[in-house]
Motif scaffolding. Structure first.
Motif, PDB file in Angstrom:
ATOM      1  N   GLU A   1      -1.376  -1.341   3.575  1.00 45.31           N
ATOM      2  CA  GLU A   1      -0.817  -2.234   2.553  1.00 45.31           C
ATOM      3  C   GLU A   1       0.684  -1.999   2.477  1.00 45.31           C
ATOM      4  OE1 GLU A   1      -2.576  -1.816  -1.254  1.00 45.31           O
ATOM      5  OE2 GLU A   1      -4.610  -2.269  -0.574  1.00 45.31           O
ATOM      6  N   LEU A   2       1.476  -3.068   2.541  1.00 45.91           N
ATOM      7  CA  LEU A   2       2.930  -2.958   2.499  1.00 45.91           C
ATOM      8  C   LEU A   2       3.471  -3.521   1.194  1.00 45.91           C
ATOM      9  CD1 LEU A   2       3.868  -4.135   6.103  1.00 45.91           C
ATOM     10  CD2 LEU A   2       3.506  -1.800   5.284  1.00 45.91           C
ATOM     11  N   GLU A   3       4.413  -2.803   0.617  1.00 47.47           N
ATOM     12  CA  GLU A   3       5.065  -3.247  -0.620  1.00 47.47           C
ATOM     13  C   GLU A   3       6.568  -3.140  -0.393  1.00 47.47           C
ATOM     14  OE1 GLU A   3       4.682  -4.586  -4.545  1.00 47.47           O
ATOM     15  OE2 GLU A   3       2.984  -3.467  -3.744  1.00 47.47           O
ATOM     16  N   THR A   4       7.266  -4.285  -0.392  1.00 53.50           N
ATOM     17  CA  THR A   4       8.720  -4.259  -0.280  1.00 53.50           C
ATOM     18  C   THR A   4       9.297  -3.881  -1.639  1.00 53.50           C
ATOM     19  OG1 THR A   4       8.653  -5.978   1.418  1.00 53.50           O
ATOM     20  CG2 THR A   4      10.759  -5.577   0.353  1.00 53.50           C
ATOM     21  N   ALA A   5      10.134  -2.838  -1.663  1.00 53.03           N
ATOM     22  CA  ALA A   5      10.572  -2.306  -2.956  1.00 53.03           C
ATOM     23  C   ALA A   5      11.978  -1.732  -2.866  1.00 53.03           C
ATOM     24  CB  ALA A   5       9.602  -1.222  -3.430  1.00 53.03           C
ATOM     25  N   SER A   6      12.734  -1.917  -3.942  1.00 54.70           N
ATOM     26  CA  SER A   6      14.035  -1.263  -4.059  1.00 54.70           C
ATOM     27  C   SER A   6      13.823   0.233  -4.289  1.00 54.70           C
ATOM     28  CB  SER A   6      14.813  -1.863  -5.229  1.00 54.70           C
ATOM     29  OG  SER A   6      14.163  -1.540  -6.463  1.00 54.70           O
TER      30      SER A   6
ATOM     31  N   LYS B   1     -12.408  -0.154   5.594  1.00 51.82           N
ATOM     32  CA  LYS B   1     -11.537   0.788   6.269  1.00 51.82           C
ATOM     33  C   LYS B   1     -10.781   1.684   5.287  1.00 51.82           C
ATOM     34  CE  LYS B   1     -10.517  -2.033  10.361  1.00 51.82           C
ATOM     35  NZ  LYS B   1      -9.444  -2.638  11.170  1.00 51.82           N
ATOM     36  N   GLN B   2     -10.419   2.866   5.787  1.00 52.03           N
ATOM     37  CA  GLN B   2      -9.500   3.720   5.042  1.00 52.03           C
ATOM     38  C   GLN B   2      -8.170   2.977   4.932  1.00 52.03           C
ATOM     39  OE1 GLN B   2      -9.058   7.592   6.741  1.00 52.03           O
ATOM     40  NE2 GLN B   2      -7.299   8.124   5.476  1.00 52.03           N
ATOM     41  N   ARG B   3      -7.417   3.253   3.878  1.00 58.37           N
ATOM     42  CA  ARG B   3      -6.223   2.462   3.596  1.00 58.37           C
ATOM     43  C   ARG B   3      -5.036   3.379   3.322  1.00 58.37           C
ATOM     44  NH1 ARG B   3      -6.301  -2.973   2.139  1.00 58.37           N
ATOM     45  NH2 ARG B   3      -8.554  -2.757   2.213  1.00 58.37           N
ATOM     46  N   ILE B   4      -3.857   3.001   3.853  1.00 60.25           N
ATOM     47  CA  ILE B   4      -2.620   3.696   3.544  1.00 60.25           C
ATOM     48  C   ILE B   4      -1.661   2.676   2.945  1.00 60.25           C
ATOM     49  CG2 ILE B   4      -1.741   3.378   5.904  1.00 60.25           C
ATOM     50  CD1 ILE B   4      -0.217   6.014   5.566  1.00 60.25           C
ATOM     51  N   ARG B   5      -1.036   3.038   1.817  1.00 61.60           N
ATOM     52  CA  ARG B   5      -0.186   2.103   1.066  1.00 61.60           C
ATOM     53  C   ARG B   5       1.269   2.565   1.181  1.00 61.60           C
ATOM     54  NH1 ARG B   5      -2.766   3.140  -4.511  1.00 61.60           N
ATOM     55  NH2 ARG B   5      -2.495   5.217  -3.604  1.00 61.60           N
ATOM     56  N   ILE B   6       2.133   1.644   1.595  1.00 59.68           N
ATOM     57  CA  ILE B   6       3.518   1.987   1.920  1.00 59.68           C
ATOM     58  C   ILE B   6       4.479   1.104   1.137  1.00 59.68           C
ATOM     59  CG2 ILE B   6       5.238   2.092   3.770  1.00 59.68           C
ATOM     60  CD1 ILE B   6       2.802   2.342   5.716  1.00 59.68           C
ATOM     61  N   ALA B   7       5.489   1.719   0.536  1.00 57.14           N
ATOM     62  CA  ALA B   7       6.599   0.981  -0.072  1.00 57.14           C
ATOM     63  C   ALA B   7       7.827   1.189   0.803  1.00 57.14           C
ATOM     64  CB  ALA B   7       6.872   1.480  -1.490  1.00 57.14           C
TER      65      ALA B   7
ATOM     66  N   SER C   1      14.538   2.133  -6.942  1.00 54.50           N
ATOM     67  CA  SER C   1      13.932   2.436  -8.242  1.00 54.50           C
ATOM     68  C   SER C   1      12.483   1.964  -8.300  1.00 54.50           C
ATOM     69  CB  SER C   1      14.748   1.807  -9.378  1.00 54.50           C
ATOM     70  OG  SER C   1      14.859   0.407  -9.197  1.00 54.50           O
ATOM     71  N   GLU C   2      12.201   0.807  -7.692  1.00 58.22           N
ATOM     72  CA  GLU C   2      10.827   0.303  -7.671  1.00 58.22           C
ATOM     73  C   GLU C   2       9.918   1.230  -6.882  1.00 58.22           C
ATOM     74  OE1 GLU C   2      11.760  -4.522  -7.950  1.00 58.22           O
ATOM     75  OE2 GLU C   2      11.598  -3.504  -6.008  1.00 58.22           O
ATOM     76  N   ALA C   3      10.423   1.756  -5.765  1.00 61.99           N
ATOM     77  CA  ALA C   3       9.616   2.665  -4.938  1.00 61.99           C
ATOM     78  C   ALA C   3       9.266   3.936  -5.701  1.00 61.99           C
ATOM     79  CB  ALA C   3      10.371   3.005  -3.653  1.00 61.99           C
ATOM     80  N   LEU C   4      10.239   4.481  -6.430  1.00 63.48           N
ATOM     81  CA  LEU C   4       9.969   5.698  -7.203  1.00 63.48           C
ATOM     82  C   LEU C   4       8.942   5.433  -8.303  1.00 63.48           C
ATOM     83  CD1 LEU C   4      13.498   7.358  -7.554  1.00 63.48           C
ATOM     84  CD2 LEU C   4      11.688   7.840  -5.892  1.00 63.48           C
ATOM     85  N   ALA C   5       9.024   4.244  -8.920  1.00 62.09           N
ATOM     86  CA  ALA C   5       8.052   3.893  -9.962  1.00 62.09           C
ATOM     87  C   ALA C   5       6.655   3.744  -9.369  1.00 62.09           C
ATOM     88  CB  ALA C   5       8.475   2.601 -10.649  1.00 62.09           C
ATOM     89  N   LEU C   6       6.548   3.143  -8.189  1.00 61.04           N
ATOM     90  CA  LEU C   6       5.252   2.994  -7.530  1.00 61.04           C
ATOM     91  C   LEU C   6       4.662   4.350  -7.167  1.00 61.04           C
ATOM     92  CD1 LEU C   6       6.087  -0.051  -5.219  1.00 61.04           C
ATOM     93  CD2 LEU C   6       4.411  -0.038  -7.076  1.00 61.04           C
ATOM     94  N   LEU C   7       5.505   5.273  -6.731  1.00 60.52           N
ATOM     95  CA  LEU C   7       5.048   6.626  -6.420  1.00 60.52           C
ATOM     96  C   LEU C   7       4.568   7.335  -7.682  1.00 60.52           C
ATOM     97  CD1 LEU C   7       7.816   7.746  -3.901  1.00 60.52           C
ATOM     98  CD2 LEU C   7       5.364   7.686  -3.398  1.00 60.52           C
TER      99      LEU C   7
END
Length: 306
Positions: free
Chosen positions: A123-128, A90-96, A130-136
């Motif tokens: 895909e879900l990623e729980t992030a603060s 499947k196509q995938r969307i990744r979310i923080a 600063s962590e979210a900005l780094a993942l982006l």
């Protein structure tokens, strides 16, 4: 500097020996050593301190490894995506997402989104924040739901929600008898503070912020909203905080009241510029907004869109 040299360095650093890295790369040990030596010559510093105990990274080698790993994550993501396409996955969307919002809003949002796109995996990623900005920045996620952020090159920042802070206390607390709570009401009241003793994510006036800190008695400090609410439920102290977690703790005796004057905390949906108009991303954003409206209305909370 070549990709092959970087790959040899990365494997050697991860595996700890030339022999293991050579096997993983499918070349001879002398060939791998030559690749690393050429990379060191190009960089102008040693990456490893050679010893009989295997490869030991130098301080410069450790710093360079962090950058190589950060950039290789994008390559590994592409490799994973290619394998999924080949297998017809499947196509995938990744979310923080911030921890509290991931509990309060994501389940309903995902239910709405899945109804519209049953063929898209998430895909879900729980992030603060600063962590979210780094993942982006590393392109590890396709969008982030987090606090309001300043304009940033390469990112599209969409205002998502503005929520009014609430006073939260155990139902036995005397201030829960009031319709609203003011800073003056909090004089001498034990409050759970935010490390480092600042309401860092509120947009109140500086004088109101100072008044809060001067009149309240802080003995317990923590950043995480759900942890603060859990401490409130245990009767340890009251708190001022975002409203999203409050319905989760109502069955445990936590009561919330509006705080006057209104203090606002703002949230954003942040995406790479080239992802902002992807149909699936836009549809998830729509599902998230619909869930926000439903959540605010059903729990009668002062939360608005944008």
């Amino acid at each position: 500097m070549t990709f092959r040299q970087l790959e040899a360095f990365l494997l050697a650093a991860r595996l700890g020996t030339v022999a293991a890295a050579a096997v993983a790369l499918g070349i001879s040990q002398s060939g791998l050593s030559r690749l690393i030596s050429e990379l060191e010559k190009n960089l102008g510093f040693d990456l490893f301190a050679r010893s009989g105990r295997g490869l030991q990274l130098t301080s410069q080698g450790r710093a360079f490894l962090r950058e190589v790993e950060r950039n290789f994550r994008g390559v590994e993501t592409l490799q994973s995506a290619a394998k999924q396409i080949l297998r017809g996955q499947k196509q995938r969307i990744r979310i923080a997402c911030l921890p509290t919002l991931s509990i309060a809003l994501l389940p309903g949002s995902l239910k709405r989104f899945h109804t519209r796109h049953p063929d898209v995996a998430v895909e879900l990623e729980t992030a603060s924040y600063s962590e979210a900005l780094a993942l982006l920045a590393d392109r590890q996620v396709d969008l982030a739901i987090t606090f309001e952020a300043p304009p940033t090159a390469g990112l599209t920042i969409q205002p998502f929600a503005e929520a009014a802070y609430v006073f939260a206390a155990h139902e036995s607390h005397p201030l829960t008898d009031r319709k609203s709570v003011t800073a003056e009401d909090l004089r001498g009241t034990p409050l759970i503070g935010v490390i480092p003793n600042r309401w860092y994510d509120a947009t109140e006036a500086e004088e109101e912020r100072d008044k809060l800190e001067q009149t309240s008695d802080h003995w317990l400090f923590c950043h995480t909203s759900t942890t603060r609410y859990a401490c409130v439920a245990a009767g340890l102290a009251a708190t001022l905080g975002e409203p999203f977690a409050s319905p989760l703790f109502a069955p445990l005796g936590v009561v919330v009241r509006p705080f006057v004057p209104r203090l606002a905390i703002r949230y954003s949906v942040i995406l790479p510029e080239d992802s902002a108009t992807v149909p699936e991303t836009m549809d998830f954003r729509s599902a998230l907004t619909d869930e926000l409206v439903s959540f605010a209305e059903s729990h009668r909370l002062d939360i608005s869109i944008g």
